[in-house]
Design an enzyme around this catalytic site. Sequence first.
Site, PDB file in Angstrom:
ATOM      1  N   ASP A  88       0.934  -1.213  -0.156  1.00  0.00           N
ATOM      2  CA  ASP A  88       0.069  -0.117   0.177  1.00  0.00           C
ATOM      3  C   ASP A  88       0.959   1.135  -0.058  1.00  0.00           C
ATOM      4  OD1 ASP A  88       0.082   1.084   3.147  1.00  0.00           O
ATOM      5  OD2 ASP A  88      -0.041  -1.268   3.208  1.00  0.00           O
ATOM      6  N   ASP A 177      -9.205   3.739   6.469  1.00  0.00           N
ATOM      7  CA  ASP A 177      -8.312   3.535   7.339  1.00  0.00           C
ATOM      8  C   ASP A 177      -8.610   4.641   8.414  1.00  0.00           C
ATOM      9  OD1 ASP A 177      -6.000   4.048   8.821  1.00  0.00           O
ATOM     10  OD2 ASP A 177      -4.563   4.897   7.085  1.00  0.00           O
ATOM     11  N   GLU A 179      -7.700   4.776  12.216  1.00  0.00           N
ATOM     12  CA  GLU A 179      -6.845   4.645  13.199  1.00  0.00           C
ATOM     13  C   GLU A 179      -6.608   5.825  14.218  1.00  0.00           C
ATOM     14  OE1 GLU A 179      -3.034   4.052  11.633  1.00  0.00           O
ATOM     15  OE2 GLU A 179      -3.928   4.429   9.808  1.00  0.00           O
TER      16      GLU A 179
END
Length: 288
Positions: A88, A177, A179
């Site tokens: 990624d 994503d 986090e």
Amino acid sequence: MMTVTRPLTGAVVLSCALSGIAAGAPARAADVGRSATHRVLDVQARRAGLTTAAGGYPGWAKTTAPAISVRRSAAPPRLVAGAQRGIDVSRYQGNVDWAAWAATGVTWAYTKATEGTYLRNTYFASQYSGAYKQGLIRGAYHFANPATSSATAQAEYFVANGGGWTADGKTLPGMLDVENNPYGATCYGLSKTAMVAWISAFAARYKQLTSRDVVIYTNSPWWALCTGNSTAFRLSNPLWIAAWTKTLNALPGGWPTFTYWQYTDTPIDQDYFNGSYTRLQVLARNHA
């Protein structure tokens, strides 16, 4: 601009360009280069075992033994035989030598498209198309910033700027994503209930726009801390677990298995798809 070259048969060039930051975006220490990103995390993050902040792309944090416990699986999660290697990337990697990575056996890749509603990856087009031209199955991801705008707005921004999906057999569903907050409070100032609601709203809007269930990328300590280890997504959204370790001991959120595993950031974020190439193709066409 600061550029750092890391050798891997000439494959990786890290380019930290500042020109892609929209006005009004949060101040980004991460945008001056990966080597300058390490900073003191807030108390909440440290207690959760989160130790390294880079921000704005998968793999921001290495996790140590977390103070927030995650129940171990009855049997440790394992990779299946024939698991597919992937990488990624974000704008930090600049112009990626996709041919070199394909030659190492990488079969798929995700590229950061957007963050919040204020940042687009200036290298997205070249990275996304470059992977495709080398025959890799590719996908796009969005870095969530729940402190700045609604989940619906961010899902729409993502889809409008590269996060869509087409049934061409070469495009994977988008990834969220979610986090640690690299700009402030670990959980973006949201309660556990509010965080789960935010993620749910993003997933719902993404599916409305694309017909696909968004992949959720996270790490176990953050998920426990900020969602209360919610199991709301275990049967609907594929899990991408970030754990820079040799083995996995447990999964968050009651997920029965993981679809992706990011296992290292050296010399670039590297991952496994937990299935065969045929299963990867199935996920690209519809749903594994």
